[in-house]
Design an enzyme around this catalytic site. Structure first.
Site, PDB file in Angstrom:
ATOM      1  N   SER A  41       4.044  13.166  37.535  1.00 18.66           N
ATOM      2  CA  SER A  41       3.269  13.148  36.448  1.00 18.66           C
ATOM      3  C   SER A  41       3.857  11.952  35.561  1.00 18.66           C
ATOM      4  O   SER A  41       4.946  12.177  35.054  1.00 18.66           O
ATOM      5  CB  SER A  41       3.021  14.504  35.638  1.00 18.66           C
ATOM      6  N   GLY A  99       2.235  11.151  32.499  1.00 17.82           N
ATOM      7  CA  GLY A  99       1.685  11.328  31.059  1.00 17.82           C
ATOM      8  C   GLY A  99       0.383  10.126  30.829  1.00 17.82           C
ATOM      9  O   GLY A  99      -0.378  10.132  31.681  1.00 17.82           O
ATOM     10  N   GLY A 153      -0.536   7.913  34.113  1.00 17.93           N
ATOM     11  CA  GLY A 153      -1.274   8.301  35.387  1.00 17.93           C
ATOM     12  C   GLY A 153      -0.239   9.390  36.056  1.00 17.93           C
ATOM     13  O   GLY A 153       0.552  10.117  35.586  1.00 17.93           O
ATOM     14  N   GLY A 198       0.156  18.981  31.745  1.00 17.73           N
ATOM     15  CA  GLY A 198       0.831  18.920  33.134  1.00 17.73           C
ATOM     16  C   GLY A 198       0.491  20.071  33.983  1.00 17.73           C
ATOM     17  O   GLY A 198       0.211  20.029  35.046  1.00 17.73           O
ATOM     18  N   ASP A 199       0.283  21.363  33.376  1.00 20.54           N
ATOM     19  CA  ASP A 199      -0.316  22.468  33.980  1.00 20.54           C
ATOM     20  C   ASP A 199      -1.926  22.359  34.591  1.00 20.54           C
ATOM     21  O   ASP A 199      -1.998  22.818  35.615  1.00 20.54           O
ATOM     22  CB  ASP A 199      -0.232  23.766  33.296  1.00 20.54           C
TER      23      ASP A 199
END
Length: 295
Positions: free
Chosen positions: A210, A212, A215, A241-242
């Site tokens: 990840s 942020g 992308g 993120g989850d």
């Protein structure tokens, strides 16, 4: 069905304030309490997009009883003697500030019972998602044990963890999904590509990173796939993120091509930014983002 494993669940408390003034008195405008822990957040997002899901987690004390009453997804609880933790997120005029308690220490007997319950629950699942921190005093080797239990049941595992737990998951042959900072910290690599290569050498089946606002990227043996973030999305990134993990899990469990899995992860992650608490997504926005519409 996807099974999520949350080693360190929490009561997630979100304070919405105006201006966050460290060292001063901050008036809270709104308080929200939700069942939390990264695996719980993943499970709630999966349920929101109508994917059959079951959560597995250790629960104990007054906090554990509250979590058991408040959880709105099917779950299996392993009783523990300790008290589940609380996390506090402060949102205001800047990036959210998170205060995360370490969580209770579990005995060897409690972890053994947890592993036994996992073996009972994972059979028949399409995917096991292990997500979140370990409680204090917990050996990261337990993550490898959970991956092994799933493998023996014929179930693949996706692990969103950090530090030694991330390395243990890679050695056990899981697909792993760190964010960029977690990847670099765990591997001591100079850059993202080198960090992903290190995890692949350890044995990771797939490394998804990840980024942020930059992308999401997936690294496999000799292959890199990159999907940009949905542009101009503004809101609270807590839980994004989850949600991205949930989006990735949905596609992997369904056997979709990797590039589709990344697009699904990016769209769900962006849709989570538009909601005020972790574990929730803006479903109309998610469908728009999947179809390439801007924020």
């Amino acid at each position: 069905m996807i099974l999520t494993l949350t080693p360190n669940p929490a009561i997630d408390v979100t304070y919405r304030i105006g201006t966050h003034t460290p060292g001063g008195t901050n008036r809270v405008l709104e308080v929200q309490r939700r069942p939390g822990g990264k695996g719980v957040n993943v499970a709630r997002v999966l349920a929101a997009v109508d994917v059959p899901v079951r959560a597995l987690l250790p629960l104990g004390g007054d906090a554990g009883r509250w979590l058991g009453r408040a959880l709105d997804v099917p779950f299996e609880a392993v009783p523990i003697s300790g008290e589940n933790r609380t996390t506090v997120t402060v949102t205001g005029d800047g990036h959210p500030t998170v205060y995360a308690e370490p969580g209770p220490e579990l005995s060897e007997e409690e972890w053994a019972a947890f592993g036994s319950r996992l073996a009972d629950c994972v059979s028949g699942s399409e995917l096991l998602v292990v997500s979140g921190s370990l409680p204090r005093g917990t050996s990261p080797d337990l993550v490898a044990e959970w991956v092994r239990i799933a493998r023996e049941a014929g179930v693949r595992t996706l692990v969103d963890a950090s530090g030694p737990a991330l390395l243990a998951a890679a050695r056990a042959g899981a697909a792993v999904k760190p964010n960029q900072a977690e990847l670099l910290a765990a591997t001591s690599a100079a850059d993202e590509a080198a960090g992903a290569a290190a995890l692949l050498r350890l044995g990771a089946r797939l490394v998804v990173v990840s980024r942020g606002a930059d992308g999401i990227a997936a690294y496999g043996p000799g292959d890199v796939r990159i999907v940009p973030a949905v542009p101009d999305v503004r809101g609270d990134p807590t839980g994004a993120g989850d949600a991205a993990t949930a989006g990735l899990a949905v596609a992997l469990a369904a056997g979709r091509p990797l590039i589709e899995a990344l697009r699904n992860a990016a769209a769900l992650g962006a849709a989570a930014v538009l909601r005020p608490v972790a574990g929730e997504v803006d479903l109309p926005a998610y469908h728009r983002f999947l179809n390439g519409a801007p924020a």
